[in-house]
Design a protein around this motif. Sequence first.
Motif, short mmCIF file in Angstrom:
data_model
loop_
_atom_site.label_atom_id
_atom_site.label_comp_id
_atom_site.label_asym_id
_atom_site.label_seq_id
_atom_site.Cartn_x
_atom_site.Cartn_y
_atom_site.Cartn_z
N TYR A 86 0.79 -1.24 0.00
CA TYR A 86 0.00 0.00 0.00
C TYR A 86 0.82 1.29 0.00
O TYR A 86 0.69 2.11 0.90
CB TYR A 86 -0.99 -0.03 1.17
CG TYR A 86 -1.91 -1.24 1.08
CD1 TYR A 86 -3.03 -1.21 0.27
CD2 TYR A 86 -1.58 -2.42 1.73
CE1 TYR A 86 -3.85 -2.32 0.15
CE2 TYR A 86 -2.39 -3.54 1.61
CZ TYR A 86 -3.52 -3.49 0.82
OH TYR A 86 -4.31 -4.60 0.68
N PHE A 132 -5.49 -0.76 -5.36
CA PHE A 132 -6.46 -1.44 -4.51
C PHE A 132 -7.85 -0.81 -4.66
O PHE A 132 -8.86 -1.53 -4.72
CB PHE A 132 -6.02 -1.47 -3.04
CG PHE A 132 -7.03 -2.18 -2.18
CD1 PHE A 132 -7.25 -3.55 -2.36
CD2 PHE A 132 -7.81 -1.51 -1.27
CE1 PHE A 132 -8.22 -4.23 -1.62
CE2 PHE A 132 -8.79 -2.17 -0.54
CZ PHE A 132 -8.99 -3.53 -0.71
N ILE A 139 -9.31 -2.31 -7.58
CA ILE A 139 -9.75 -3.69 -7.31
C ILE A 139 -11.15 -3.70 -6.71
O ILE A 139 -12.01 -4.51 -7.09
CB ILE A 139 -8.75 -4.40 -6.35
CG1 ILE A 139 -7.44 -4.72 -7.07
CG2 ILE A 139 -9.35 -5.66 -5.75
CD1 ILE A 139 -6.35 -5.32 -6.18
N TYR A 155 -14.47 -8.79 -7.94
CA TYR A 155 -14.10 -8.60 -6.53
C TYR A 155 -15.35 -8.19 -5.74
O TYR A 155 -15.68 -7.01 -5.62
CB TYR A 155 -12.97 -7.57 -6.40
CG TYR A 155 -12.34 -7.57 -5.03
CD1 TYR A 155 -11.46 -8.58 -4.64
CD2 TYR A 155 -12.65 -6.59 -4.10
CE1 TYR A 155 -10.89 -8.60 -3.38
CE2 TYR A 155 -12.09 -6.60 -2.82
CZ TYR A 155 -11.21 -7.61 -2.48
OH TYR A 155 -10.64 -7.63 -1.22
N GLY A 177 -13.76 -4.50 5.85
CA GLY A 177 -12.94 -4.84 4.68
C GLY A 177 -12.34 -6.23 4.70
O GLY A 177 -11.59 -6.59 3.80
N SER A 178 -12.62 -7.01 5.77
CA SER A 178 -12.00 -8.32 5.89
C SER A 178 -10.48 -8.23 5.91
O SER A 178 -9.79 -9.17 5.49
CB SER A 178 -12.45 -9.25 4.76
OG SER A 178 -12.24 -10.59 5.16
N ASN A 213 -6.21 -10.96 6.14
CA ASN A 213 -4.81 -10.87 5.70
C ASN A 213 -3.84 -11.20 6.82
O ASN A 213 -2.63 -11.22 6.61
CB ASN A 213 -4.50 -9.50 5.10
CG ASN A 213 -5.28 -9.22 3.83
OD1 ASN A 213 -5.86 -8.17 3.67
ND2 ASN A 213 -5.34 -10.19 2.92
N TYR A 266 -9.53 -12.96 -7.32
CA TYR A 266 -8.09 -12.62 -7.19
C TYR A 266 -7.35 -12.85 -8.51
O TYR A 266 -6.12 -12.78 -8.55
CB TYR A 266 -7.47 -13.42 -6.03
CG TYR A 266 -8.06 -12.99 -4.70
CD1 TYR A 266 -7.42 -12.03 -3.92
CD2 TYR A 266 -9.28 -13.51 -4.25
CE1 TYR A 266 -7.98 -11.60 -2.71
CE2 TYR A 266 -9.86 -13.08 -3.05
CZ TYR A 266 -9.20 -12.12 -2.30
OH TYR A 266 -9.75 -11.69 -1.11
N THR A 318 -5.43 -6.98 -10.29
CA THR A 318 -4.83 -7.65 -9.12
C THR A 318 -3.38 -8.03 -9.43
O THR A 318 -2.51 -7.95 -8.55
CB THR A 318 -5.66 -8.88 -8.71
OG1 THR A 318 -7.04 -8.48 -8.61
CG2 THR A 318 -5.20 -9.46 -7.40
N PHE A 351 -1.39 -4.95 -9.00
CA PHE A 351 -1.31 -4.65 -7.55
C PHE A 351 -0.21 -5.52 -6.90
O PHE A 351 0.63 -5.02 -6.14
CB PHE A 351 -2.68 -4.96 -6.96
CG PHE A 351 -2.80 -4.92 -5.46
CD1 PHE A 351 -2.76 -3.72 -4.77
CD2 PHE A 351 -2.99 -6.09 -4.74
CE1 PHE A 351 -2.91 -3.68 -3.39
CE2 PHE A 351 -3.14 -6.06 -3.36
CZ PHE A 351 -3.09 -4.85 -2.70
N MET A 354 -1.49 -15.47 -2.64
CA MET A 354 -0.96 -14.74 -3.80
C MET A 354 0.55 -14.92 -3.84
O MET A 354 1.23 -14.86 -2.81
CB MET A 354 -1.29 -13.25 -3.73
CG MET A 354 -2.76 -12.97 -3.94
SD MET A 354 -3.14 -11.43 -4.82
CE MET A 354 -2.14 -10.22 -3.98
N GLU A 395 0.88 -12.77 -0.18
CA GLU A 395 -0.33 -12.50 0.63
C GLU A 395 -1.13 -13.76 0.88
O GLU A 395 -1.20 -14.64 0.03
CB GLU A 395 -1.24 -11.48 -0.09
CG GLU A 395 -2.43 -11.04 0.77
CD GLU A 395 -3.35 -10.07 0.03
OE1 GLU A 395 -3.51 -8.93 0.50
OE2 GLU A 395 -3.91 -10.46 -1.02
N SER A 452 -5.18 -14.50 2.14
CA SER A 452 -6.46 -13.87 2.43
C SER A 452 -7.37 -14.99 2.95
O SER A 452 -7.93 -15.75 2.16
CB SER A 452 -7.00 -13.21 1.17
OG SER A 452 -8.10 -12.39 1.48
C1 AVI Z 1 -7.29 -5.68 1.90
N1 AVI Z 1 -7.62 -7.12 1.76
C2 AVI Z 1 -8.77 -7.48 2.57
C3 AVI Z 1 -7.72 -7.57 0.35
C4 AVI Z 1 -8.11 -9.07 0.29
O1 AVI Z 1 -9.06 -9.38 -0.41
O2 AVI Z 1 -7.47 -9.88 0.96
C5 AVI Z 1 -6.41 -7.37 -0.38
C6 AVI Z 1 -6.43 -7.89 -1.78
N2 AVI Z 1 -5.52 -8.67 -2.31
C7 AVI Z 1 -5.83 -8.93 -3.57
N3 AVI Z 1 -6.98 -8.38 -3.83
C8 AVI Z 1 -7.39 -7.69 -2.74
#
Ligand code: AVI
Length: 323
Positions: free
Chosen positions: A42, A50, A53, A59, A163-164, A168, A208, A215, A218, A254, A282, A284
Amino acid sequence: MNVHASALAKAQHFDEQTMAFARDVIDDLSQRPKRLSPKYFYDAAGSELFEQITLLPEYYPTRTELSILRDRGHAIAAIIPKGAALVEFGAGATTKVRLLLKECAFGAYVPVDISGDFLKAQADALRKDFPDLAVYPVAADFTAPFALPDAVQAMPKVGFFPGSTLGNFEPHEACTFLRSARAILGDGAQMIIGVDLEKDDRVLYDAYNDAAGVTARFNLNVLARINRELGGNFDVSAFTHRAIYNRERHRIEMHLISRKAQTVRLLGRSFSFRPGESIHTECSYKYSLERFTALARGAGWRLRESWMDNGGMFSVHALVASD
Ligand code: AVI
């Protein structure tokens, strides 16, 4: 970070945050398998990607959570004490908090975020639109303990973590965060939290792996950020985005996959990649209601109420601090 890399970072007059970034990147790329922390997605470019996204047709989380907050605003307002202080952990776009502020009679709003500049801009905009609301921004890492402003000490506290973003965190980190939020907000506090739910693998995969490739951009931006801020020489075009759903571990993973054998130089260090080698960037996590309830209970919170969209895609929960 070894002595040589640390000396090079100092010689470049990195500020404290950039030093921490350099330290984490060098440590994480030295792991087997290699990894990078999602918190480094970020920067300004990553935050803009983002935002894009959140508008993608694939999404679903952002628009679904917004629809729950909109449709269930009255029910949420009904359980919130009048004059409470709303403490938001992390300060992103203000669209979600505005829905709560419109619906509920909060006495104060306390956005907490590491980025002081961003916080100030957000606070100024909210003060303009909600002239009767006291706004007390706190510049702090919300995953670590911090003190609430004196002005809200006597008010009932309501945490907000939409935002869940909880997804992460590794489950043990999610538990630590919830426990810390419980300690910061204190006895009698409540928490409104958005949590993404387990669902059909294909829906998760598509969310994703969007067709427009946002994405992917990102994910790849973190390598460009390392080049920009730390003077690395990643060839961003020599890596490719991969996102998979790991059903056993209930998580999207990811990765950035090296397209060839290559060596990257960064702060006097070399990092070699095999063709197909991954940097894990990442996770999620997706929760069932049962697993989320158990997580919250283990961290000192009792589930008071849960709201979902009709398709059962996303959930918003009201938690109460348990004794
Ligand atoms: C911020 N977070 C909740 C997003 C997620 O869906 O885990 C980050 C993200 N990564 C890829 N797309 C969005």
